[in-house]
Design an enzyme around this catalytic site. Structure first.
Site, PDB file in Angstrom:
ATOM      1  N   GLU A 172     -11.610 -10.014 -37.522  1.00 22.99           N
ATOM      2  CA  GLU A 172     -11.852  -9.259 -36.304  1.00 22.99           C
ATOM      3  C   GLU A 172     -12.877  -9.672 -35.389  1.00 22.99           C
ATOM      4  OE1 GLU A 172      -9.907  -6.911 -39.535  1.00 22.99           O
ATOM      5  OE2 GLU A 172     -11.752  -8.062 -39.477  1.00 22.99           O
ATOM      6  N   GLY A 180     -14.530 -13.688 -40.655  1.00 24.29           N
ATOM      7  CA  GLY A 180     -14.165 -12.489 -40.657  1.00 24.29           C
ATOM      8  C   GLY A 180     -13.126 -12.460 -39.428  1.00 24.29           C
ATOM      9  N   ASN A 187     -13.874 -12.963 -35.398  1.00 25.76           N
ATOM     10  CA  ASN A 187     -13.343 -14.218 -34.680  1.00 25.76           C
ATOM     11  C   ASN A 187     -12.675 -14.000 -33.599  1.00 25.76           C
ATOM     12  OD1 ASN A 187     -14.284 -15.789 -36.760  1.00 25.76           O
ATOM     13  ND2 ASN A 187     -12.258 -16.043 -37.739  1.00 25.76           N
ATOM     14  N   ASN A 230      -2.239  -9.667 -40.587  1.00 24.72           N
ATOM     15  CA  ASN A 230      -3.242 -10.479 -41.170  1.00 24.72           C
ATOM     16  C   ASN A 230      -3.278 -10.528 -42.876  1.00 24.72           C
ATOM     17  OD1 ASN A 230      -4.909 -12.297 -39.872  1.00 24.72           O
ATOM     18  ND2 ASN A 230      -6.057 -10.652 -38.935  1.00 24.72           N
ATOM     19  N   TYR A 236     -17.562 -14.348 -49.743  1.00 21.41           N
ATOM     20  CA  TYR A 236     -16.449 -15.115 -50.305  1.00 21.41           C
ATOM     21  C   TYR A 236     -16.768 -16.664 -50.138  1.00 21.41           C
ATOM     22  CZ  TYR A 236     -14.443 -16.289 -45.420  1.00 21.41           C
ATOM     23  OH  TYR A 236     -14.136 -17.125 -44.247  1.00 21.41           O
ATOM     24  N   GLY A 261      -5.060 -18.480 -36.171  1.00 26.41           N
ATOM     25  CA  GLY A 261      -4.300 -17.345 -35.823  1.00 26.41           C
ATOM     26  C   GLY A 261      -5.324 -16.243 -35.006  1.00 26.41           C
ATOM     27  N   ASP A 262      -6.669 -16.284 -35.139  1.00 24.31           N
ATOM     28  CA  ASP A 262      -7.381 -15.306 -34.515  1.00 24.31           C
ATOM     29  C   ASP A 262      -7.370 -15.850 -33.136  1.00 24.31           C
ATOM     30  OD1 ASP A 262      -7.746 -13.801 -37.076  1.00 24.31           O
ATOM     31  OD2 ASP A 262      -9.275 -15.157 -37.617  1.00 24.31           O
ATOM     32  N   ARG A 290     -16.200  -8.770 -52.557  1.00 24.58           N
ATOM     33  CA  ARG A 290     -16.560  -7.588 -51.493  1.00 24.58           C
ATOM     34  C   ARG A 290     -16.032  -6.368 -51.977  1.00 24.58           C
ATOM     35  NH1 ARG A 290     -11.206  -9.589 -47.746  1.00 24.58           N
ATOM     36  NH2 ARG A 290     -12.697  -8.545 -46.051  1.00 24.58           N
TER      37      ARG A 290
END
Length: 341
Positions: free
Chosen positions: A36, A34, A38, A173, A90, A266-267, A110
């Site tokens: 957020e 996830g 992360n 994102n 996922y 990226g996170d 999801r």
């Protein structure tokens, strides 16, 4: 201690062991994923009092997610456990098993998840309202906005509320599967309500129809800072113009990295940059902090890599431009590469 709150969905993640095609797999690796969460784990590693707000199902997947976040020193008092809706799931499909473009892909399960039921009612939870009220930083992303009308309403409520000294960051994102058939102009509207916006140059074309810096800034004039992540090349911070101060542009080249896996970088960049901003660093130092965090993740399997110790991190951040350009990161180790004249 400064407090940060990240809001969004985290799912159980299943991946075929040894990257065999999904239909031939007899074993699946069980992890969590996830954006957020992360960022929340990254911010906690950076020394912030960090919390995650979301919903999970009353199932083994939800329990695993909560346990892993606690193990990474992320508070979960603002997480609701849904007795009916399941935790999202996922599955990563290896490259050789993908029918789309030869690259790896993802199967999402999801729809109707516990997290998709987040909405304005979430703000009436006393634990959630207390966390948000006392946060120095609230971190959101465009993923949540695409999950359901209720989730979109939650983000709108948070972004429209008086700041009272808080900073709200918004990472675009982009996820094409989530926005198929939906109004993408929503992303521009939400981003323009934030104080700090992060977007990858590669995703800006899909989300906003352009990769031009000036055009992106024109489309989002209100945030204090727009950070554009230009993949392995650089990161650029564009600050907002005001009546008595012109906007600035700061570009910091990315570090040389022996990439093992790009997932989560990226996170990690977001956590590094945002923590630098909260600690009062300038744009250049905050961008460097983001690059260091991203490099640590790029050189490991998984969504996060360990940071250098405090003394080494300080030395890296304080290095001259020439010394910065000479840094090479491999296996989580930072070293000076030889440069041939």
């Amino acid at each position: 201690m400064l407090s940060a709150v990240c809001v969004g969905e985290t799912m159980a993640m299943l991946t075929p062991v040894n990257a065999v095609p999904l239909h031939l797999a007899t074993e699946l690796h069980f992890g969590i994923g996830g954006a957020e969460s992360n960022v929340a784990m990254g911010l906690a590693a950076m020394g912030l009092d960090t919390h995650w707000v979301s919903r999970v199902g009353r199932d083994g997947f939800g329990t695993r997610i909560l346990d892993e976040l606690r193990d990474h020193y992320v508070g979960v008092s603002g997480v609701e456990v849904d007795p009916v809706r399941p935790t999202g799931l996922y599955v990563k499909v290896p490259a050789q098993d993908s029918a789309s473009d030869g690259g790896s892909s993802v199967l999402y399960y999801r729809q109707g998840s516990a997290a998709s039921a987040m909405g304005r009612d979430t703000l009436s939870n006393p634990d959630v309202s207390s966390l948000l009220e006392n946060a120095a930083l609230i971190h959101l992303s465009g993923i949540t906005a695409a999950l359901s009308p209720e989730c979109l309403s939650l983000l709108e409520a948070i972004l429209s509320a008086p700041r009272n000294g808080r900073t709200i960051s918004f990472d675009v994102n982009w996820r094409s599967a989530l926005w198929a058939g939906q109004d993408r102009s929503v992303l521009q509207r939400l981003a323009n309500l934030a104080d700090v916006v992060l977007v990858g140059k590669d995703e800006a074309e899909h989300a906003f129809g352009t990769t031009d810096e000036a055009e992106l800034r024109r489309m989002m004039p209100d945030p204090d800072v727009l950070v554009i992540k230009n993949e392995a090349i650089s990161a650029i911070a564009l600050t907002r113009s005001s009546a008595d101060l012109g906007g600035t542009r700061e570009e910091v080249p990315a570090l040389s990295v022996a990439v093992v896996e790009p997932v989560g970088a990226g996170d990690s960049f977001a956590a590094g940059y945002l923590s630098g901003m909260l600690f009062g660093l300038g744009q250049k130092e905050s961008l460097r902090r983001g690059h260091v965090a991203a490099a640590c993740t790029l050189t490991v399997h998984g969504d996060r890599g360990p940071l250098p110790d405090a003394a080494q991190l300080a030395a890296i951040l304080d290095s001259s431009d020439d010394a910065w350009a000479a840094i090479h990161v491999e296996d989580g180790q930072f070293s000076k590469r030889s440069v041939t004249p």
